[in-house]
Design an enzyme around this catalytic site. Structure first.
Site, PDB file in Angstrom:
ATOM      1  CG  ASP A 140      -1.916   1.087   1.292  1.00 18.46           C
ATOM      2  OD1 ASP A 140      -2.762   1.197   0.391  1.00 18.46           O
ATOM      3  OD2 ASP A 140      -1.821   1.883   2.241  1.00 18.46           O
ATOM      4  CE1 TYR A 150      -3.543   7.644   1.429  1.00 17.46           C
ATOM      5  CE2 TYR A 150      -2.538   7.574   3.607  1.00 17.46           C
ATOM      6  CZ  TYR A 150      -2.948   6.929   2.459  1.00 17.46           C
ATOM      7  OH  TYR A 150      -2.756   5.581   2.332  1.00 17.46           O
ATOM      8  CG  HIS A 187      -5.857  -3.045   0.544  1.00 15.46           C
ATOM      9  ND1 HIS A 187      -5.598  -2.580  -0.734  1.00 15.46           N
ATOM     10  CD2 HIS A 187      -5.187  -2.212   1.384  1.00 15.46           C
ATOM     11  CE1 HIS A 187      -4.831  -1.505  -0.666  1.00 15.46           C
ATOM     12  NE2 HIS A 187      -4.556  -1.265   0.604  1.00 15.46           N
TER      13      HIS A 187
END
Length: 415
Positions: free
Chosen positions: A172, A278, A334
């Site tokens: 990720d 982010y 995921h």
């Protein structure tokens, strides 16, 4: 994001570089942050009005679970780089090649608990708590998480371990950093394995849904203060939602890994650093011109049930690498390295070790218990090559030829 989605058709540069969003693109992203921020705030207010007694519940967590502090997986160590303390867990022989493990979001070094024991048999393994995560320092200022700063610190971290290069395995967010490292510091990265992590120019286009990985939440995360408050609601329900796959595992092993993650993210300041990634990374991409590609041998691993990463984006990512292999993990979401650890571990070992015949010979001689495993791999290697090439031919046709013609190599199989 908006400007990233336009990069897939652009030309390549002689020297790879980090490209930042223009002023206009930043204005558009800020506008979307406000729109979706208010949207999520209104949804949270309605949920709070429906059940006010549970919405702001947060149980105190003052003592770390044993799995976070014992030495079962390796030795816990710390190092300071330019005043920033990094925590990492190290296992394996220091005389062997280095493998650096980079976790995702929201996660910590514990993400690699299924990989460390296997990889440490053949490598020096270092599982790092990224800056802002786990027991590493957590600077609160947004500028500390600029991509240029992050990859420079990773390079300095590798050098501080007494190594000039290493292989990187990232999941990720950690895979995203691995992409940048392989592009900007190609001399430092020997091999790259990205799990559930497309190329940076596709990374932000693939996220969807209504979870912490959703595009709406990424827009929302660029706002100050509110995202940190939001993730603490309902006693860190976001951790329960993210790690649903661990519930069955914990029943069998009697280890409460979900509680370990809740301890690692139990305070508001435990989220500011991770969310700052982010607040920065959606504004960057990799730019290039000409025919130059990433020269680092790369393996992309993705679960076929991943709700956030599409196989299409993984296949498109191979355009940016000279030699890129793809492994699709059947039945995994995921977190394939946690959900299907045996399958993923075998894929990693094949890519890192077995393809090198000299290393393979050393591996067979090393210890008797591994002979049966390696012999089994060798016995099925020709069948795997044939089957993998057939599958990749089919994928090549279905994706309009985005797969490189140099795809037929032993590791490149899909399941």
């Amino acid at each position: 994001m908006l400007f990233l989605s336009q990069f897939g058709s652009s030309k390549f540069k002689d020297i790879m570089e980090i490209v930042h969003a223009s002023v206009w693109e930043r204005v558009k992203l800020c506008f979307l942050a406000v729109v979706f921020g208010w949207y999520l705030v209104l949804r949270r207010l309605l949920k709070w009005a429906w059940n006010p007694n549970q919405f702001f519940v947060l149980r105190p967590r003052d003592k770390p679970p044993p799995c976070l502090v014992d030495n079962t997986f390796g030795k816990h160590s710390y190092i300071k780089l330019k005043g920033i303390k990094f925590h990492y867990v190290e296992a394996g022989n220091k005389e062997k090649p280095l493998i650096l493990l980079l976790h995702g979001f929201p996660d910590c070094w514990l993400s690699w608990r299924e990989q460390i024991p296997i990889l440490s048999e053949y490598y020096r393994v270092v599982a790092l708590d990224l800056k802002g995560f786990g027991d590493s320092d957590k600077p609160l200022n947004k500028s500390s998480y600029r991509i240029e700063t992050l990859i420079d610190e990773l390079k300095q971290f590798i050098l501080s371990l007494g190594e000039k290069s290493c292989s990187i395995i990232g999941h990720d967010l950690g895979g995203l950093l691995g992409w940048y490292m392989a592009a900007i510091h190609q001399d430092v990265v020997c091999k790259l394995i990205c799990i559930s992590s497309p190329h940076p120019n596709f990374y932000w286009n693939t996220i969807s849904g209504e979870t912490i990985f959703s595009r709406k939440w990424v827009y929302f995360s660029t706002l100050p203060f509110l995202p940190e408050i939001d993730v603490l609601k309902e006693d860190l329900a976001v951790i329960n939602d993210t790690y649903k796959h661990l519930q069955l595992t914990e029943q069998k092993s009697n280890k409460d890994y979900v509680e370990a993650y809740k301890y690692a993210f139990s305070r508001k300041e435990d989220w500011t650093g991770p969310i700052n990634y982010y607040r920065n990374l959606p504004y960057t991409r990799l730019g290039r011109d000409g025919n130059q590609q990433i020269t680092t041998k790369t393996l992309l691993i993705v679960g076929n049930a991943d709700p956030y990463v599409s196989l299409e984006n993984i296949i498109q990512s191979t355009e940016y690498v000279e030699k890129c292999n793809v492994k699709v993990v059947s039945g995994a979401g995921h977190f394939p390295h946690q959900e299907k650890p045996q399958f993923v571990n075998e894929s990693i070992i094949k890519f890192l070790v077995v393809i090198n015949l000299i290393s393979l010979g050393q591996l067979v001689e090393k210890t008797a218990p591994t002979k049966s495993i390696v012999s089994s791999w060798l016995g099925s290697l020709s069948t795997t090559v044939k089957y993998g090439n057939q599958v990749f031919d089919a994928v090549h046709k279905r994706t309009n030829g985005v797969v490189p013609l140099s795809r037929k190599v032993p590791e490149q199989t899909t399941t």
